[in-house]
Design an enzyme around this catalytic site. Structure first.
Site, short mmCIF file in Angstrom:
data_model
loop_
_atom_site.label_atom_id
_atom_site.label_comp_id
_atom_site.label_asym_id
_atom_site.label_seq_id
_atom_site.Cartn_x
_atom_site.Cartn_y
_atom_site.Cartn_z
CG PHE A 111 -18.06 -17.77 -23.31
CD1 PHE A 111 -17.02 -17.03 -23.84
CD2 PHE A 111 -19.21 -17.93 -24.08
CE1 PHE A 111 -17.11 -16.45 -25.10
CE2 PHE A 111 -19.31 -17.37 -25.33
CZ PHE A 111 -18.26 -16.62 -25.85
CE LYS A 112 -19.99 -14.33 -25.93
NZ LYS A 112 -21.10 -13.70 -26.62
#
Length: 464
Positions: A111-112
């Site tokens: 998700f980063k």
């Protein structure tokens, strides 16, 4: 829109100056001086927007026109051009009451990427416009480092150093960072845990002379742009779920450093009608204990199957505390001083009731984490990574019978095969991950020693 510090001792800044400051010069965290409110009618208008279009709508409230719209648009579309899903963050239905927001379709399968691909473009843009070198310094519990490196590797005018805890990230996470051999990338593998790495970073950003001399910039979620970029997918997920206009929607978020869940809190304050924000943690459950008891006190560090959440000191907690106590900077500073001197913060009475109104929280044990992975693979043919499994377990604990739940899938399961192999599930790795195991690694193993780290940084920054 101006930006101020949670501790009240920094002159109000514009958007770009806030990006460049990262950690506030008074040790606090930068926040908007006011939070824009999005009306229900506007939300309905946004329902048909693409992810990129939604991103531009939300950021337009915060950038103060410091970045021309066409420049911002180019950065946004460039940032998400290499995602494997055209929706960027597709919503996957699991059953009648559960949806998974897949946040792992970026280059490092976590998700980063959603925030850091954009931040890499933004830092490159600022460096070129101001003709200034940018030195990015960050700590990672696994995913931030790889995503940050991918966001800026090879970019002119930018160098990046990432600290990660030696032997305490998954093998794939380690390889994604350390197989990069670009001259503008330095990987330091620190003998310690993530909190040790994070403390070094905060200490260096608090050293204003060092910060200024070496043009230090933050990539961690201490930088408000990370928070804001993550807020976009809360809006996107909510607006994509069928029935969200009629039913209560809960969002369950695997949480370590409190940045991702704070992005949801910000979205809710902006007017997104989320019902429950559910914090999913593991045995390192400082956030669960805070929500349930009002005591914020780091405990003993435990290694788990969900290593990206193996955190005891959550940086973004300070942002939430600021709003919880009525935006009182003096009171906030006193609380943070107490955390330093006494090792804890205690919230009681009506304030604790507000915390419990804002969040539900569950610390998911290792056994439940693995059981949840196995359960959803067998029942739905859907393989969860361990962090997402914690989010699903928390959803199951708190989702009501007439409510819909969205759980964030924060990483691809291939990144954490060590845990998944324990339950006799054999997965096929994506080609990009499989290739990592054949590549040489480039990292420097160091003791948890600030002076040693500083010397390595100085050499890295001063070499052309």
């Amino acid at each position: 829109m101006k930006y101020i510090s949670t501790r009240g001792n920094v002159e109000a800044k514009g958007f770009i100056d806030t990006v460049l400051m990262g950690l506030a010069d008074d040790g606090g965290l930068m926040i908007p001086s006011e939070i824009p409110i999005i009306s229900a009618a506007t939300l309905e208008e946004w329902r048909s927007l693409s992810y990129q279009e939604l991103f531009l709508k939300i950021f337009s409230y915060y950038t103060n026109d410091e970045i021309p719209y066409e420049d911002l648009k180019e950065m946004v579309y460039t940032s998400y051009a290499n995602f494997r899903a055209p929706e960027v963050t597709p919503v996957h239905p699991i059953n009648d009451s559960l949806y998974v927001l897949e946040l792992f379709h970026g280059p490092t399968f976590a998700f980063k990427d959603v925030a850091l691909q954009f931040m890499g473009e933004l830092y490159s843009y600022i460096s070129k416009k101001q003709n200034k070198i940018i030195h990015i310094l960050g700590a990672t519990s696994g995913d931030t480092g790889a995503a940050a490196i991918q966001g800026v590797r090879g970019k002119e005018g930018i160098k990046i150093c990432i600290l990660h805890p030696h032997g305490k990230v998954s093998k794939v996470q380690e390889l994604q960072m350390t197989t990069v051999d670009d001259s503008n990338v330095l990987n330091l593998s620190v003998k310690g845990n993530f909190d040790d790495c994070q403390k070094v970073i905060k200490d260096l950003f608090a050293d204003l002379d060092f910060k200024s001399k070496y043009h230090l910039r933050a990539i961690n979620s201490i930088n408000f742009v990370r928070i804001l970029a993550q807020t976009v997918y809360y809006f996107y997920a909510y607006l994509q779920v069928e029935g969200s206009a009629d039913k209560k929607i809960n969002i369950s978020v695997p949480s370590g450093n409190f940045g991702n869940i704070f992005s949801g809190y910000l979205a809710k304050k902006m007017g997104l009608p989320i019902n429950k924000l559910i914090i999913a943690t593991n045995e390192n459950n400082i956030l669960e204990r805070f929500v349930n008891t009002g005591e914020y006190k780091p405990g003993d560090f435990t290694s788990t199957y969900s290593p990206s959440m193996d955190i005891q000191v959550a940086s973004n907690f300070e942002r939430y505390l600021y709003y919880l106590i009525g935006e009182d900077t003096e009171k906030l500073s006193a609380y943070m001083s107490a955390l330093q001197s006494d090792g804890k913060i205690t919230i009681e009475g009506e304030t604790l009731q507000q915390v419990q109104s804002d969040f539900a929280a569950l610390g998911v044990k290792n056994e439940l984490c693995l059981d949840t992975i196995s359960k959803y693979q067998k029942a739905h043919g859907y393989l969860l990574d361990p962090h997402t499994a914690c989010g699903i377990a928390a959803y199951e604990a708190f989702n009501g019978p007439d409510e819909l739940g969205i759980t964030f899938a924060t990483a691809h399961p291939a990144k954490f095969d060590e845990a998944i192999a324990l339950i006799d599930i054999k997965q096929e790795f994506p080609e990009e991950i499989e290739a990592l195991f054949l590549m040489p690694q480039h990292q420097t193993v160091v003791d948890h020693n600030k002076d040693e780290i500083v010397q390595l940084l100085k050499f890295f920054y001063e070499v052309n």
